[in-house]
Design an enzyme around this catalytic site. Structure first.
Site, mmCIF file in Angstrom:
data_model
loop_
_atom_site.group_PDB
_atom_site.id
_atom_site.type_symbol
_atom_site.label_atom_id
_atom_site.label_comp_id
_atom_site.label_asym_id
_atom_site.label_seq_id
_atom_site.Cartn_x
_atom_site.Cartn_y
_atom_site.Cartn_z
ATOM 1 N N SER A 126 21.812 -10.441 -1.710
ATOM 2 C CA SER A 126 22.165 -10.442 -0.287
ATOM 3 C C SER A 126 21.011 -10.937 0.576
ATOM 4 O O SER A 126 19.839 -10.732 0.239
ATOM 5 C CB SER A 126 22.526 -9.009 0.139
ATOM 6 O OG SER A 126 22.630 -8.917 1.536
ATOM 7 N N TYR A 151 20.358 0.471 0.322
ATOM 8 C CA TYR A 151 21.240 -0.601 -0.200
ATOM 9 C C TYR A 151 20.431 -1.882 -0.373
ATOM 10 O O TYR A 151 20.417 -2.474 -1.448
ATOM 11 C CB TYR A 151 22.432 -0.844 0.736
ATOM 12 C CG TYR A 151 23.065 -2.181 0.460
ATOM 13 C CD1 TYR A 151 22.790 -3.272 1.275
ATOM 14 C CD2 TYR A 151 23.878 -2.360 -0.649
ATOM 15 C CE1 TYR A 151 23.320 -4.520 0.985
ATOM 16 C CE2 TYR A 151 24.419 -3.598 -0.947
ATOM 17 C CZ TYR A 151 24.129 -4.676 -0.121
ATOM 18 O OH TYR A 151 24.645 -5.917 -0.422
ATOM 19 N N LYS A 155 19.068 -4.248 -3.902
ATOM 20 C CA LYS A 155 19.211 -5.694 -4.161
ATOM 21 C C LYS A 155 17.850 -6.299 -4.504
ATOM 22 O O LYS A 155 17.714 -7.113 -5.417
ATOM 23 C CB LYS A 155 19.830 -6.399 -2.947
ATOM 24 C CG LYS A 155 21.279 -6.048 -2.713
ATOM 25 C CD LYS A 155 22.150 -6.349 -3.928
ATOM 26 C CE LYS A 155 23.591 -5.952 -3.730
ATOM 27 N NZ LYS A 155 24.408 -6.168 -4.932
HETATM 28 C C1 WQD Z 1 27.475 -8.278 11.892
HETATM 29 C C2 WQD Z 1 27.153 -8.265 13.385
HETATM 30 C C3 WQD Z 1 26.511 -6.112 14.222
HETATM 31 C C4 WQD Z 1 30.342 -4.146 13.686
HETATM 32 C C5 WQD Z 1 26.001 -6.356 6.479
HETATM 33 C C6 WQD Z 1 25.047 -5.957 5.404
HETATM 34 C C7 WQD Z 1 24.762 -7.142 4.524
HETATM 35 C C8 WQD Z 1 26.050 -7.733 4.031
HETATM 36 C C9 WQD Z 1 26.983 -8.083 5.179
HETATM 37 C C10 WQD Z 1 26.408 -6.837 1.851
HETATM 38 C C11 WQD Z 1 25.929 -7.409 13.692
HETATM 39 C C12 WQD Z 1 27.808 -6.593 14.858
HETATM 40 C C13 WQD Z 1 29.333 -5.093 13.674
HETATM 41 C C14 WQD Z 1 30.864 -3.665 14.925
HETATM 42 C C15 WQD Z 1 29.339 -5.119 16.072
HETATM 43 N N1 WQD Z 1 26.699 -6.841 3.151
HETATM 44 N N2 WQD Z 1 28.859 -5.556 14.855
HETATM 45 N N3 WQD Z 1 30.335 -4.174 16.069
HETATM 46 O O1 WQD Z 1 25.054 -5.934 9.347
HETATM 47 O O2 WQD Z 1 25.000 -8.498 9.410
HETATM 48 O O3 WQD Z 1 25.396 -7.329 7.266
HETATM 49 O O4 WQD Z 1 27.181 -6.879 5.923
HETATM 50 O O5 WQD Z 1 25.671 -7.536 1.244
HETATM 51 O O6 WQD Z 1 23.983 -6.669 3.451
HETATM 52 O O7 WQD Z 1 23.842 -5.567 6.014
HETATM 53 O O8 WQD Z 1 27.162 -7.321 8.979
HETATM 54 O O9 WQD Z 1 29.432 -7.185 9.891
HETATM 55 O O10 WQD Z 1 28.015 -5.077 9.871
HETATM 56 O O11 WQD Z 1 27.489 -6.918 11.457
HETATM 57 O O12 WQD Z 1 28.873 -5.559 17.153
HETATM 58 O O13 WQD Z 1 31.781 -2.798 14.998
HETATM 59 O O14 WQD Z 1 28.241 -7.671 14.082
HETATM 60 O O15 WQD Z 1 25.676 -5.511 15.195
HETATM 61 O O16 WQD Z 1 25.227 -8.034 14.746
HETATM 62 P P1 WQD Z 1 25.561 -7.244 8.848
HETATM 63 P P2 WQD Z 1 28.094 -6.557 10.030
#
Ligand code: WQD
Length: 340
Positions: A126, A151, A155
């Site tokens: 990741s 997590y 990785k």
């Molecule tokens: C994306 C953006 C949030 C939810 C995670 C893991 C990463 C990978 C992908 C496994 C961010 C914003 C989110 C919400 C929001 N997983 N957001 N409101 O955190 O980039 O990555 O998932 O490998 O390891 O860390 O993905 O989709 O959670 O967030 O504003 O209800 O959307 O702040 O900027 P992230 P995400």
């Protein structure tokens, strides 16, 4: 044709990869403990390809079970290893579950690969390993930063375990694929992301809000140093991601790898802000999304998007589907599972 083991093969990325493997004529064996999936996904895969993969329900924490599996399937030519827990927030509250489920299981599988004639191993890693990269876009040479969650740490540790193993297990060749943000679903809407409980990731929360399951989307912060103040991510269509796994596996099966442990970033190379993602969804769905600006979420990096040069040049792979394509497929999938 080569026989490929896909651990976690009934999961979100795993199931899409099984479809692409079958499309390329590989025989597929799936191991899944169904902790974050269901047998319905197997029917979805068969519905798409018309081919039934072998499925064994097995928890990879069962070391004896893993050994028995490899005794039965000693003719496996390659392994794509997805099986792991992947909720960042959950890992903070339950680190030992993550270290047991993500590390012990990797070790048990690698110990069995040592006995195989062909040991070609693709590891699901990741972009989390980079944390907040100092330079954008992010290349594979960007420094791995101290993990911000157990997590993410699993990785990083996983990659180190594989790298060290490749040095001493003569026939082991491995590729770690560092995903950016996988989203979307197969165009058939027969498989997709099955978030159990309240979704933590952006896109399932968007589609569930539009489907009326969630009251309102909270946008976690609009005061970041970005074009519109919201965080930037590299949203890659899960089908593009799945295809990259098959290409990487082929690279090992055909011994085209340049070292016994390689790393590739898998992204589109384009960063999109949260508000841009919402706009894309509204455009493809025709729905007005109900959202509000909320406080920042702990641990979020400001921006992350991939330098795709190495994957383009070395793997001959590039993403083909757009953010709109991914949002369209995610919405079609959401409507399908809500029987709308
Ligand atoms: C994306 C953006 C949030 C939810 C995670 C893991 C990463 C990978 C992908 C496994 C961010 C914003 C989110 C919400 C929001 N997983 N957001 N409101 O955190 O980039 O990555 O998932 O490998 O390891 O860390 O993905 O989709 O959670 O967030 O504003 O209800 O959307 O702040 O900027 P992230 P995400």
């Amino acid at each position: 044709m080569s026989k490929i083991l896909v651990t976690g093969g009934l999961g979100f990325i795993g199931s899409h990869t099984v479809v692409e493997l079958q499309n390329e004529g590989y025989d597929v064996v799936i191991i899944d403990n169904l902790s974050n999936s269901s047998r319905d996904v197997l029917q979805g895969i068969i519905g798409i390809t018309g081919k039934e993969p072998v499925f064994e329900e097995l928890d990879l924490r069962d070391k004896q079970g893993v050994q028995n599996f490899f005794k039965t399937h000693s003719d496996i030519n390659g392994v794509i290893h997805f099986a792991a827990s992947k909720a960042v927030g959950e890992s903070v509250g339950n680190p030992l579950l993550y270290y047991e489920n993500n590390i012990n299981t990797l070790i048990y599988v690698l110990q069995e690969l040592d006995k195989l004639k062909d040991a070609n191993f693709i590891f699901s890693s990741s972009c989390t390993v980079y944390g907040q990269a100092d330079e954008l876009p992010i290349t594979e040479n960007a420094p791995v930063k101290p993990a911000e969650s157990p997590y993410g740490n699993t990785k990083q540790i996983g990659e180190e375990i594989i790298k060290d193993s490749c040095k001493v297990i003569p026939n082991l060749n491995a590729i770690a694929l560092r995903y950016f943000n996988p989203i979307g679903a197969h165009e058939s809407a027969l498989i997709g992301e099955l978030p159990i409980g309240v979704p933590l990731n952006l896109v399932p929360f968007i589609t569930q809000t539009a489907a009326g399951l969630r009251e309102q989307l909270s946008v976690f912060g609009d005061d970041y140093p970005t074009s519109d103040g919201t965080c930037v991510r590299d949203y890659i269509h899960v089908v593009d991601l799945a295809k990259a796994h098959v290409i990487a596996l082929k690279r090992l099966l055909e011994a085209k790898n340049k070292s016994n442990f390689e790393v590739f970033n898998l992204g589109t190379g384009t960063g999109s802000s949260v508000l841009e993602a919402i706009k894309s969804f509204e455009y493809v769905s025709g729905e007005k999304l109900n959202y509000k600006i909320a406080p920042r979420r702990e641990g979020d990096v400001v921006a992350a998007y991939a330098d795709t040069e190495k994957a383009n040049q070395e793997l001959g792979w590039t993403s083909e589907l757009t953010l709109d394509d991914a949002m369209r497929s995610a919405w079609k999938w959401e409507q399908k599972i809500r029987n709308k």
